[in-house]
Write a protein that holds these residues in place. Sequence first.
Motif, PDB file in Angstrom:
ATOM      1  N   TYR A  84       0.948  -1.210   0.024  1.00  0.00           N
ATOM      2  CA  TYR A  84      -0.013   0.151   0.097  1.00  0.00           C
ATOM      3  C   TYR A  84       0.902   1.338   0.001  1.00  0.00           C
ATOM      4  CZ  TYR A  84      -3.466  -3.413   1.088  1.00  0.00           C
ATOM      5  OH  TYR A  84      -4.325  -4.619   0.954  1.00  0.00           O
ATOM      6  N   ALA A  85       0.604   2.213  -1.101  1.00  0.00           N
ATOM      7  CA  ALA A  85       1.305   3.455  -0.999  1.00  0.00           C
ATOM      8  C   ALA A  85       0.427   4.373   0.193  1.00  0.00           C
ATOM      9  CB  ALA A  85       1.162   3.959  -2.301  1.00  0.00           C
ATOM     10  N   ILE A  86       1.217   4.953   0.987  1.00  0.00           N
ATOM     11  CA  ILE A  86       0.529   5.820   1.876  1.00  0.00           C
ATOM     12  C   ILE A  86       0.707   7.160   1.903  1.00  0.00           C
ATOM     13  CG2 ILE A  86       0.448   5.872   4.573  1.00  0.00           C
ATOM     14  CD1 ILE A  86      -0.371   3.313   3.681  1.00  0.00           C
ATOM     15  N   ASP A  87      -0.422   8.017   2.007  1.00  0.00           N
ATOM     16  CA  ASP A  87      -0.596   9.489   2.075  1.00  0.00           C
ATOM     17  C   ASP A  87      -0.672   9.993   3.324  1.00  0.00           C
ATOM     18  OD1 ASP A  87      -0.756  12.112   1.234  1.00  0.00           O
ATOM     19  OD2 ASP A  87      -2.633  12.041   0.418  1.00  0.00           O
ATOM     20  N   TRP A  88       0.187  10.686   4.111  1.00  0.00           N
ATOM     21  CA  TRP A  88      -0.268  11.269   5.410  1.00  0.00           C
ATOM     22  C   TRP A  88      -0.778  12.806   5.246  1.00  0.00           C
ATOM     23  CZ3 TRP A  88      -0.395   7.761   8.869  1.00  0.00           C
ATOM     24  CH2 TRP A  88       0.683   6.790   8.782  1.00  0.00           C
ATOM     25  N   ALA A  89      -1.996  12.780   5.470  1.00  0.00           N
ATOM     26  CA  ALA A  89      -2.814  13.961   5.458  1.00  0.00           C
ATOM     27  C   ALA A  89      -2.802  14.774   6.915  1.00  0.00           C
ATOM     28  CB  ALA A  89      -4.122  13.685   4.698  1.00  0.00           C
ATOM     29  N   ARG A  90      -3.331  16.021   6.614  1.00  0.00           N
ATOM     30  CA  ARG A  90      -3.393  16.839   7.897  1.00  0.00           C
ATOM     31  C   ARG A  90      -4.020  15.875   9.206  1.00  0.00           C
ATOM     32  NH1 ARG A  90      -4.324  22.930   8.235  1.00  0.00           N
ATOM     33  NH2 ARG A  90      -3.141  23.267  10.293  1.00  0.00           N
ATOM     34  N   ASP A  91      -5.103  15.439   9.094  1.00  0.00           N
ATOM     35  CA  ASP A  91      -5.779  14.862  10.286  1.00  0.00           C
ATOM     36  C   ASP A  91      -5.990  13.484   9.990  1.00  0.00           C
ATOM     37  OD1 ASP A  91      -5.831  17.306  11.826  1.00  0.00           O
ATOM     38  OD2 ASP A  91      -7.768  17.662  10.597  1.00  0.00           O
ATOM     39  N   THR A  92      -5.714  12.625   8.863  1.00  0.00           N
ATOM     40  CA  THR A  92      -5.945  11.525   8.339  1.00  0.00           C
ATOM     41  C   THR A  92      -4.942  11.003   7.532  1.00  0.00           C
ATOM     42  OG1 THR A  92      -7.559   9.842   7.953  1.00  0.00           O
ATOM     43  CG2 THR A  92      -7.083  11.952   6.503  1.00  0.00           C
ATOM     44  N   CYS A  93      -4.948   9.640   7.034  1.00  0.00           N
ATOM     45  CA  CYS A  93      -4.185   9.343   6.234  1.00  0.00           C
ATOM     46  C   CYS A  93      -4.790   8.373   5.108  1.00  0.00           C
ATOM     47  CB  CYS A  93      -2.903   8.284   6.612  1.00  0.00           C
ATOM     48  SG  CYS A  93      -3.607   6.915   7.483  1.00  0.00           S
ATOM     49  N   TYR A  94      -4.347   8.156   4.021  1.00  0.00           N
ATOM     50  CA  TYR A  94      -4.942   7.455   2.760  1.00  0.00           C
ATOM     51  C   TYR A  94      -4.058   6.445   2.200  1.00  0.00           C
ATOM     52  CZ  TYR A  94      -7.922  11.823   2.906  1.00  0.00           C
ATOM     53  OH  TYR A  94      -8.757  12.591   3.436  1.00  0.00           O
ATOM     54  N   HIS A  95      -4.432   5.372   1.878  1.00  0.00           N
ATOM     55  CA  HIS A  95      -3.770   4.279   1.227  1.00  0.00           C
ATOM     56  C   HIS A  95      -4.135   4.118  -0.226  1.00  0.00           C
ATOM     57  CE1 HIS A  95      -7.110   1.647   2.370  1.00  0.00           C
ATOM     58  NE2 HIS A  95      -6.770   0.752   1.203  1.00  0.00           N
ATOM     59  N   ARG A  96      -3.182   3.549  -0.933  1.00  0.00           N
ATOM     60  CA  ARG A  96      -3.656   3.128  -2.367  1.00  0.00           C
ATOM     61  C   ARG A  96      -3.133   1.752  -2.593  1.00  0.00           C
ATOM     62  NH1 ARG A  96      -6.326   6.040  -6.368  1.00  0.00           N
ATOM     63  NH2 ARG A  96      -5.753   5.087  -8.506  1.00  0.00           N
ATOM     64  N   LEU A  97      -4.000   0.902  -2.935  1.00  0.00           N
ATOM     65  CA  LEU A  97      -3.669  -0.484  -3.290  1.00  0.00           C
ATOM     66  C   LEU A  97      -2.408  -0.547  -4.513  1.00  0.00           C
ATOM     67  CD1 LEU A  97      -3.671  -3.790  -2.855  1.00  0.00           C
ATOM     68  CD2 LEU A  97      -5.554  -3.482  -4.415  1.00  0.00           C
ATOM     69  N   ILE A  98      -1.305  -1.323  -4.195  1.00  0.00           N
ATOM     70  CA  ILE A  98      -0.567  -1.826  -5.416  1.00  0.00           C
ATOM     71  C   ILE A  98      -0.436  -3.362  -5.509  1.00  0.00           C
ATOM     72  CG2 ILE A  98       1.964  -1.706  -6.265  1.00  0.00           C
ATOM     73  CD1 ILE A  98       2.287   0.822  -4.973  1.00  0.00           C
ATOM     74  N   ARG A  99      -1.165  -3.795  -6.408  1.00  0.00           N
ATOM     75  CA  ARG A  99      -1.363  -5.514  -6.508  1.00  0.00           C
ATOM     76  C   ARG A  99      -0.068  -5.922  -6.899  1.00  0.00           C
ATOM     77  NH1 ARG A  99      -6.179  -3.228  -8.634  1.00  0.00           N
ATOM     78  NH2 ARG A  99      -8.100  -3.847  -7.553  1.00  0.00           N
ATOM     79  N   ALA A 100       0.081  -7.116  -6.571  1.00  0.00           N
ATOM     80  CA  ALA A 100       1.236  -8.099  -6.610  1.00  0.00           C
ATOM     81  C   ALA A 100       1.475  -7.883  -8.233  1.00  0.00           C
ATOM     82  CB  ALA A 100       1.156  -9.502  -6.252  1.00  0.00           C
ATOM     83  N   HIS A 101       2.905  -7.744  -8.545  1.00  0.00           N
ATOM     84  CA  HIS A 101       3.394  -7.801  -9.850  1.00  0.00           C
ATOM     85  C   HIS A 101       2.677  -6.776 -10.927  1.00  0.00           C
ATOM     86  CE1 HIS A 101       5.821 -11.208  -8.899  1.00  0.00           C
ATOM     87  NE2 HIS A 101       4.625 -11.781  -8.283  1.00  0.00           N
ATOM     88  N   ASP A 102       1.953  -5.773 -10.274  1.00  0.00           N
ATOM     89  CA  ASP A 102       1.604  -4.560 -10.968  1.00  0.00           C
ATOM     90  C   ASP A 102       2.542  -3.465 -11.391  1.00  0.00           C
ATOM     91  OD1 ASP A 102      -0.524  -2.910 -12.058  1.00  0.00           O
ATOM     92  OD2 ASP A 102      -1.406  -2.468 -10.446  1.00  0.00           O
ATOM     93  N   LEU A 103       2.104  -2.717 -12.244  1.00  0.00           N
ATOM     94  CA  LEU A 103       3.045  -1.601 -12.697  1.00  0.00           C
ATOM     95  C   LEU A 103       2.463  -0.407 -13.286  1.00  0.00           C
ATOM     96  CD1 LEU A 103       3.694  -1.188 -16.013  1.00  0.00           C
ATOM     97  CD2 LEU A 103       4.574  -3.523 -15.679  1.00  0.00           C
ATOM     98  N   ALA A 104       2.738   0.684 -13.188  1.00  0.00           N
ATOM     99  CA  ALA A 104       2.223   2.015 -13.568  1.00  0.00           C
ATOM    100  C   ALA A 104       3.216   2.764 -14.048  1.00  0.00           C
ATOM    101  CB  ALA A 104       1.406   2.730 -12.540  1.00  0.00           C
ATOM    102  N   ASP A 105       3.077   3.054 -15.488  1.00  0.00           N
ATOM    103  CA  ASP A 105       4.090   3.840 -16.119  1.00  0.00           C
ATOM    104  C   ASP A 105       3.792   5.321 -16.234  1.00  0.00           C
ATOM    105  OD1 ASP A 105       5.962   1.976 -16.876  1.00  0.00           O
ATOM    106  OD2 ASP A 105       4.917   1.478 -18.908  1.00  0.00           O
TER     107      ASP A 105
END
Length: 126
Positions: A84-105
């Motif tokens: 999971y990619a994590i983004d620390w925001a002011r009062d919370t945090c957010y995650h973004r799933l990175i699946r196994a063997h995935d890619l994004a150019d």
Amino acid sequence: MFRRLALPAALLAAVAALGTAPAAAAPTVPTAASAPAAGSVCFWTGAGQHGTSWCYTPPGYTDVPEFLHDKAASFRSDADTAVYAIDWARDTCYHRLIRAHDLADNWAWGARLDGVSDTTMGCEVG
């Protein structure tokens, strides 16, 4: 007289050489032509897996290096598990799933990247 000057000059050069700090080793960085290390997820500053990169290997949470903080343009996963990619925001945090063997150019979410984890860290879906 020449010998008196030669010895102190040589001694001075030796001391100066000892006093200099060794150059920092350049980080080992995978290139677009090389695959990430087995089990890791690599992030690049440029689209298409170009530019400077850094790799995360689960488990646990790790902050991304400053050069990549909010600046990841692409990624490639060679991990057998989701991370999971994590983004620390002011009062919370957010995650973004990175699946196994995935890619994004061309990864738009990388402009929010603060850290990477093998869990959602209790963060909201982002």
